[in-house]
Design a protein around this motif. Structure first.
Motif, mmCIF file in Angstrom:
data_model
loop_
_atom_site.group_PDB
_atom_site.id
_atom_site.type_symbol
_atom_site.label_atom_id
_atom_site.label_comp_id
_atom_site.label_asym_id
_atom_site.label_seq_id
_atom_site.Cartn_x
_atom_site.Cartn_y
_atom_site.Cartn_z
ATOM 1 N N UNK A 354 66.971 -22.891 31.943
ATOM 2 C CA UNK A 354 67.650 -20.959 31.660
ATOM 3 C C UNK A 354 68.569 -21.417 30.793
ATOM 4 N N UNK A 355 69.134 -20.373 29.796
ATOM 5 C CA UNK A 355 70.590 -20.033 29.846
ATOM 6 C C UNK A 355 69.893 -18.297 29.416
ATOM 7 N N UNK A 356 71.289 -17.748 28.823
ATOM 8 C CA UNK A 356 71.416 -16.646 28.905
ATOM 9 C C UNK A 356 72.687 -16.177 28.221
ATOM 10 N N UNK A 357 72.273 -15.829 27.411
ATOM 11 C CA UNK A 357 73.396 -15.380 26.078
ATOM 12 C C UNK A 357 73.170 -14.194 25.827
ATOM 13 N N UNK A 358 75.047 -13.971 25.919
ATOM 14 C CA UNK A 358 75.326 -13.110 25.315
ATOM 15 C C UNK A 358 75.799 -11.703 24.590
ATOM 16 N N UNK A 359 75.594 -12.637 23.290
ATOM 17 C CA UNK A 359 75.847 -12.484 21.843
ATOM 18 C C UNK A 359 74.437 -12.727 21.171
ATOM 19 N N UNK A 360 74.367 -11.539 19.683
ATOM 20 C CA UNK A 360 73.640 -12.563 18.709
ATOM 21 C C UNK A 360 74.105 -13.929 18.402
ATOM 22 N N UNK A 361 72.904 -15.184 18.239
ATOM 23 C CA UNK A 361 73.037 -15.911 18.249
ATOM 24 C C UNK A 361 73.382 -16.993 17.454
ATOM 25 N N UNK A 362 74.512 -17.958 17.597
ATOM 26 C CA UNK A 362 75.079 -18.707 16.169
ATOM 27 C C UNK A 362 73.721 -19.771 15.637
ATOM 28 N N UNK A 363 74.223 -19.697 14.571
ATOM 29 C CA UNK A 363 73.791 -20.875 13.695
ATOM 30 C C UNK A 363 72.899 -22.357 14.301
ATOM 31 N N UNK A 364 74.169 -22.493 14.830
ATOM 32 C CA UNK A 364 74.591 -24.018 15.609
ATOM 33 C C UNK A 364 72.992 -24.060 17.327
ATOM 34 N N UNK A 365 72.520 -22.903 17.379
ATOM 35 C CA UNK A 365 72.362 -22.591 18.663
ATOM 36 C C UNK A 365 70.583 -22.393 17.902
ATOM 37 N N UNK A 366 71.122 -21.782 16.721
ATOM 38 C CA UNK A 366 69.480 -22.083 15.722
ATOM 39 C C UNK A 366 68.818 -23.495 15.846
ATOM 40 N N UNK A 367 69.794 -23.850 15.206
ATOM 41 C CA UNK A 367 69.563 -25.414 14.766
ATOM 42 C C UNK A 367 69.004 -26.394 16.111
ATOM 43 N N UNK A 368 69.557 -26.370 17.259
ATOM 44 C CA UNK A 368 68.823 -26.715 18.470
ATOM 45 C C UNK A 368 67.754 -26.376 18.609
ATOM 46 N N UNK A 369 67.277 -24.995 18.886
ATOM 47 C CA UNK A 369 65.997 -24.504 18.567
ATOM 48 C C UNK A 369 65.161 -25.451 18.090
ATOM 49 N N UNK A 370 65.767 -25.882 16.399
ATOM 50 C CA UNK A 370 64.285 -26.454 15.834
ATOM 51 C C UNK A 370 64.554 -27.573 16.301
ATOM 52 N N UNK A 371 65.739 -28.418 16.042
ATOM 53 C CA UNK A 371 65.957 -29.723 16.615
ATOM 54 C C UNK A 371 64.421 -30.143 17.484
ATOM 55 N N UNK A 372 64.881 -29.597 19.164
ATOM 56 C CA UNK A 372 64.031 -29.953 19.925
ATOM 57 C C UNK A 372 62.760 -29.956 20.140
#
Length: 506
Positions: A354-372
């Motif tokens: 798991x990971x707990x994010x404190x703020x709106x997701x950055x575009x780099x994080x969204x890109x990792x979601x799609x990649x993996x």
């Protein structure tokens, strides 16, 4: 996470013939001490040991020294006293869904205290007293039958309330009513000396603080919870929307930007997988109002490839997302009791992080979601990432009021790999190496992105406990750690309640 259990008869047949190494035997001293419990005591010489030594995830083959199938608080008190005298660790087991097998000790040689016999549910006035061994499906059913109540807990019907509640307890009603710990007003707990304590804001307040967020087996054995249940809306709307994975960037951007302005009546999760994206949730209101509540998100996101929006009672919505197989139709709420022939189906082999994010997701994080999400490990039966929207009432409680520190969470990720799905599961099969490689390689990239864009202090959700979590004590408990250690030293100086990620004495 969609964790489920197979019927006990099926499991017994599957594992009764499975060979395992010689298990520890209780010392004569321990055996004598436990003798008053009679047949509730299971050792490696007992025919039931082959079934009862396992929890949900059959990856874990730890061998308890003894298993006690408690039927009362008195049974728990006796077992704890005997374990302390014999200097063996106590492992409470409610539903047995610990991600690291801690409900069977997380190590060989523990005394496993099975609490499934403590499963009463009694609503009186505006409070519900709930045994620590009840599973969420049965709990939802009982609360409904005793006056149309519900609680703000998770969806998986086979998860026990014990670990779920003590680690926080997030669910689809949390944006409206907070975490499950926020509606717990009292607990009963057996301490290291075998005493049955009442825990509340006025009685043992330090334990009331510690147990609500860090209470999963570190301080004692909680035997019951007194909870303030909630009355759901007369009509609620359950919904799901699906998109192709190629739409992930636009969908996820719309999703995370929806969080700050979304109505508290909206509770949602997003499942991201190679098959696509699915947003599912429950809205506390009728179908016509739900469309308005979701309008800003649906306007910003691409048109979904499919949608399924249903108006119903809350209990029907809960059944929909319980993924219970069997029965005549999906309106048969008695399926939530998890009695044969009802048994959820997913794999009994899994790894989660798991990971707990404190703020709106950055575009780099969204890109990792799609990649993996696009990658499918060889041997996997399912691999996916769940992105929960938090906020709302979760943040109404101060981070200093309970030991749960993630009050400012914007989103929480649950990373899951499953394999070896079978109707007749056998324990101790070799791990799916490619599944674990997918998990570890992916998580490494997410960690690097997290540290670069959010915080060098990584945060994780303790209900998705992970032995490999970097700096796990800080990740799960942060600023609460010093106080949690002080309370631990005060109430359990002999460290009776210990496992690989228990709160330490110092």
């Amino acid at each position: 996470m969609h964790l489920h259990t197979l019927g006990s008869a099926t499991l017994l047949l599957a594992i009764s013939s499975f060979a395992f190494a010689a298990a520890p035997t209780p010392s004569p001293q321990l055996a004598t001490c436990l003798k008053p419990l009679g047949s509730k005591v299971i050792t490696s010489k007992s025919s039931a040991y082959a079934q009862q030594r396992y929890a949900f995830d059959l990856r874990y083959t730890f061998q308890p020294e003894v298993i006690v199938m408690a039927q009362s608080e008195t049974d728990v008190q006796t077992a704890v006293k005997c374990a302390k005298q014999a200097n063996i660790p106590v492992a409470p087991r409610s539903g047995g869904h610990s991600f690291e097998g801690y409900s069977i000790g997380g190590q060989d040689g523990a005394l496993v205290l099975d609490l499934t016999g403590l499963n009463g549910v009694k609503v009186k006035g505006s409070k519900a007293k709930v045994g620590a061994g009840v599973r969420l499906g049965k709990l939802y059913l009982e609360l409904f039958n005793q006056g149309g109540w519900t609680i703000n807990a998770g969806t998986c019907p086979s998860v026990g309330i014990g670990g779920h509640a003590l680690g926080g307890g997030f669910g689809l009603l949390s944006r409206k009513y907070g975490l499950l710990i926020d509606r717990i007003v009292e607990m009963e707990m057996v301490n290291a000396d075998g005493e049955l304590l009442t825990i509340s804001a006025t009685q043992n307040p330090d334990l009331f603080y510690a147990l609500r967020g860090a209470g999963g087996g570190s301080y004692g054995v909680v035997t019951s919870f007194t909870i303030l249940p909630v009355k759901p809306a007369p009509k609620v709307t359950s919904f799901s929307y699906e998109w192709n994975l190629s739409d992930y960037a636009k969908v996820l951007k719309a999703y995370v930007n929806f969080q700050p302005t979304a109505s508290r009546d909206v509770g949602v999760e997003m499942n991201v997988a190679s098959s696509g994206l699915e947003l599912y949730g429950i809205f506390q209101g009728p179908k016509g109002t739900q469309s308005a509540a979701m309008a800003s998100f649906l306007k910003a996101a691409p048109k979904p490839r499919s949608s399924d929006v249903r108006e119903s009672r809350q209990i029907d919505a809960q059944l929909r997302f319980a993924f219970v197989e069997g029965g005549n139709n999906d309106k048969d709420i008695n399926a939530l009791a998890l009695q044969p022939p009802y048994h959820p189906g997913d794999s009994r082999y899994t790894k989660g992080k798991s990971l707990v994010y404190p703020s709106v997701l950055k575009s780099s994080t969204i890109a990792l979601l799609g990649k993996w999400a696009a990658k499918t490990p060889k041997g996997s039966t399912a691999n996916y990432i769940i992105v929960d929207l938090w906020g709302g009432a979760v943040s109404d409680t101060s981070a200093s009021d309970t030991s749960f520190i993630h009050r400012d969470a914007h989103t929480v990720f649950e990373f899951v790999a499953e394999w070896d799905e079978s109707s007749s599961p056998k324990p101790g099969k070799p791990d799916c190496k490619d599944c674990l490689k997918w998990m570890n390689d992916m998580y490494s990239e997410f960690l690097a992105d997290y540290r670069a864009n959010y915080s060098t202090s990584v945060r994780g959700y303790q209900n998705y406990i992970d032995l490999a979590m970097p700096n796990w004590m800080d990740a799960y408990y942060g600023q609460a750690v010093p106080r949690l250690k002080q309370i631990k030293a005060s109430v359990d100086p002999a460290n009776v309640f210990r496992f690989p990620q228990s709160i330490p004495l110092k």
